[in-house]
Design a protein around this motif. Structure first.
Motif, PDB file in Angstrom:
ATOM      1  N   GLU A  45       0.822  -1.215   0.000  1.00 27.26           N
ATOM      2  CA  GLU A  45       0.000   0.000   0.000  1.00 27.26           C
ATOM      3  C   GLU A  45       0.854   1.262   0.000  1.00 27.26           C
ATOM      4  O   GLU A  45       0.450   2.305  -0.525  1.00 27.26           O
ATOM      5  CB  GLU A  45      -0.901   0.023   1.230  1.00 27.26           C
ATOM      6  N   ASP A 148      -7.031   0.978   9.705  1.00 23.70           N
ATOM      7  CA  ASP A 148      -7.690   2.126   9.094  1.00 23.70           C
ATOM      8  C   ASP A 148      -6.802   3.364   8.995  1.00 23.70           C
ATOM      9  O   ASP A 148      -7.256   4.409   8.524  1.00 23.70           O
ATOM     10  CB  ASP A 148      -8.963   2.480   9.895  1.00 23.70           C
ATOM     11  N   ALA A 149      -5.556   3.280   9.449  1.00 24.75           N
ATOM     12  CA  ALA A 149      -4.664   4.442   9.399  1.00 24.75           C
ATOM     13  C   ALA A 149      -4.182   4.695   7.973  1.00 24.75           C
ATOM     14  O   ALA A 149      -4.200   3.800   7.121  1.00 24.75           O
ATOM     15  CB  ALA A 149      -3.474   4.223  10.326  1.00 24.75           C
ATOM     16  N   ASP A 150      -3.745   5.917   7.712  1.00 16.39           N
ATOM     17  CA  ASP A 150      -3.211   6.294   6.403  1.00 16.39           C
ATOM     18  C   ASP A 150      -1.900   5.541   6.177  1.00 16.39           C
ATOM     19  O   ASP A 150      -0.944   5.712   6.954  1.00 16.39           O
ATOM     20  CB  ASP A 150      -2.969   7.806   6.388  1.00 16.39           C
ATOM     21  N   ALA A 152       0.470   5.986   4.107  1.00 13.46           N
ATOM     22  CA  ALA A 152       1.608   6.888   3.898  1.00 13.46           C
ATOM     23  C   ALA A 152       2.156   7.399   5.220  1.00 13.46           C
ATOM     24  O   ALA A 152       3.361   7.678   5.347  1.00 13.46           O
ATOM     25  CB  ALA A 152       1.194   8.060   3.008  1.00 13.46           C
ATOM     26  N   GLN A 153       1.296   7.544   6.220  1.00 12.36           N
ATOM     27  CA  GLN A 153       1.739   7.958   7.542  1.00 12.36           C
ATOM     28  C   GLN A 153       2.476   6.837   8.266  1.00 12.36           C
ATOM     29  O   GLN A 153       3.418   7.084   9.029  1.00 12.36           O
ATOM     30  CB  GLN A 153       0.535   8.390   8.381  1.00 12.36           C
ATOM     31  N   ARG A 309       3.154  12.130  14.338  1.00 15.21           N
ATOM     32  CA  ARG A 309       2.697  12.455  12.986  1.00 15.21           C
ATOM     33  C   ARG A 309       3.902  12.632  12.076  1.00 15.21           C
ATOM     34  O   ARG A 309       4.791  13.441  12.343  1.00 15.21           O
ATOM     35  CB  ARG A 309       1.883  13.744  13.019  1.00 15.21           C
TER      36      ARG A 309
END
Length: 340
Positions: A45, A148-150, A152-153, A309
């Motif tokens: 992903e 469910d987290a992004d 890319a993060q 972040r």
């Protein structure tokens, strides 16, 4: 082009190592295979672009095998599991990191220091990594990730974050101490957030004006050029920039009893040190080598607790050579991430 033991399709491999601007990455189209015993087939992903990938592509690190697909900050979904795998099922989100395998029986593995295992293997160096649409990962060395987290993060956490965390611990930063960070890219900007959350005063020294702005926005007390002296003596420092000339600079900035940890896998030559100026009064210089799986688990738990972040610069997978060149030229603010 196919190489035994791969499970990539539509990705990039290191061809002839050389300067990133010269295009050392070459396109590959490999057929996906079934996972072997103990393996997971993972659909990628997101994959972070680490400075270690740059060192491999440019030839600072000797390739362990020809035409290896780099990338070891891998976020993906399990497509299939191999024989003997438990605890993972198709659809699970997992993270693949730098450390890929250890012997489990040497003195280092037995005493909790598997990062020093002489038989250790690494994703994107000993086996193909995540600059691709799919990859094979060893089930015992992946991390469960929030579904469910992004992605890319999450990607930069899997090496930049883990190594930065280990380097921070290796620096012996005391509670409420004064920390210097030399270089402020993907790893340092994550380590800074951990240190700040733990009450440290953070001073950033880096050549990039954009990185200095990022450091101040995250809460650093000061941000100067890499060769500047910080505004106060440091209790601890971490050198993230792969520049040996900065070792004496950082050592000279330490207070009595301070420690400098060198975080990178590659460093240019260190110039001669002056004992009285750089090491006397119990200053310590130490290296950081890879990480243990426990480091990864501890860091990911910390990152979730403090709502860490990442600052991310996204690139499509097709633009992997540009991402690598931008990283080499300090044009990436925070961490570069490829998105298939």
């Amino acid at each position: 082009m196919a190489i035994d033991g791969t499970s990539q399709a539509g990705g990039w491999a290191v061809g002839t190592p050389g300067p990133a601007e010269g295009g050392p990455l070459v396109r590959v189209d490999r057929q996906a295979g079934d996972p072997g015993p103990g393996e997971l087939l993972v659909e990628v992903e997101a994959c972070g672009v680490c400075r270690t990938d740059l060192h491999l592509a440019e030839g600072d690190l000797t390739p362990h095998r020809p035409a290896t697909v780099p990338g070891h900050e891998i976020v993906g979904r399990v497509l299939a599991v191999g024989q003997g795998v438990t605890g993972h099922a198709p659809g699970d989100r997992v993270g693949g990191a730098w450390l890929r395998g250890t012997c489990g029986t040497c003195r280092y593995c037995l005493f909790g220091r598997e990062n020093l295992c002489p038989y250790s293997r690494y994703t994107g160096w000993d086996a193909d990594g995540g600059f691709a649409e799919r990859t094979l990962l060893p089930a015992d060395y992946v991390y469960p990730l929030p579904p469910d987290a992004d992605p890319a993060q999450l990607a930069p956490l899997l090496c930049a974050g883990i190594i930065g965390y280990r380097a921070l611990r290796r620096s012996d930063l005391p509670a409420g101490g004064r920390l210097g960070l030399y270089g402020f890219g993907g790893s340092a900007h994550l380590a800074a957030q951990v240190a700040l959350a733990e009450g440290a005063t953070v001073h950033v020294l880096t050549r990039s004006p954009a990185a200095r702005d990022l450091a101040l926005s995250l809460g650093a007390a000061s941000a100067g050029d890499a060769y500047d002296a910080p505004p106060e003596p440091l209790d601890a420092a971490v050198l993230f920039a792969p520049v040996g000339d900065l070792v004496p600079v950082a050592l000279a900035a330490l207070d009595r009893g301070g420690t400098l940890a060198v975080a990178g896998i590659h460093l240019t030559d260190i110039p001669p040190l002056n004992y009285q100026r750089h090491l006397f009064q119990e200053r310590t210089l130490r290296s950081v080598t890879s990480n243990t799986r426990q480091d990864g688990a501890d860091f990911l738990s910390t990152a979730a607790r403090i709502a860490l972040r990442a600052t991310v610069t996204p690139y499509p997978l097709d633009a992997a050579p540009r991402a690598l060149a931008d990283l080499a030229a300090d044009r990436v603010n925070g961490a570069a991430v490829l998105l298939p």
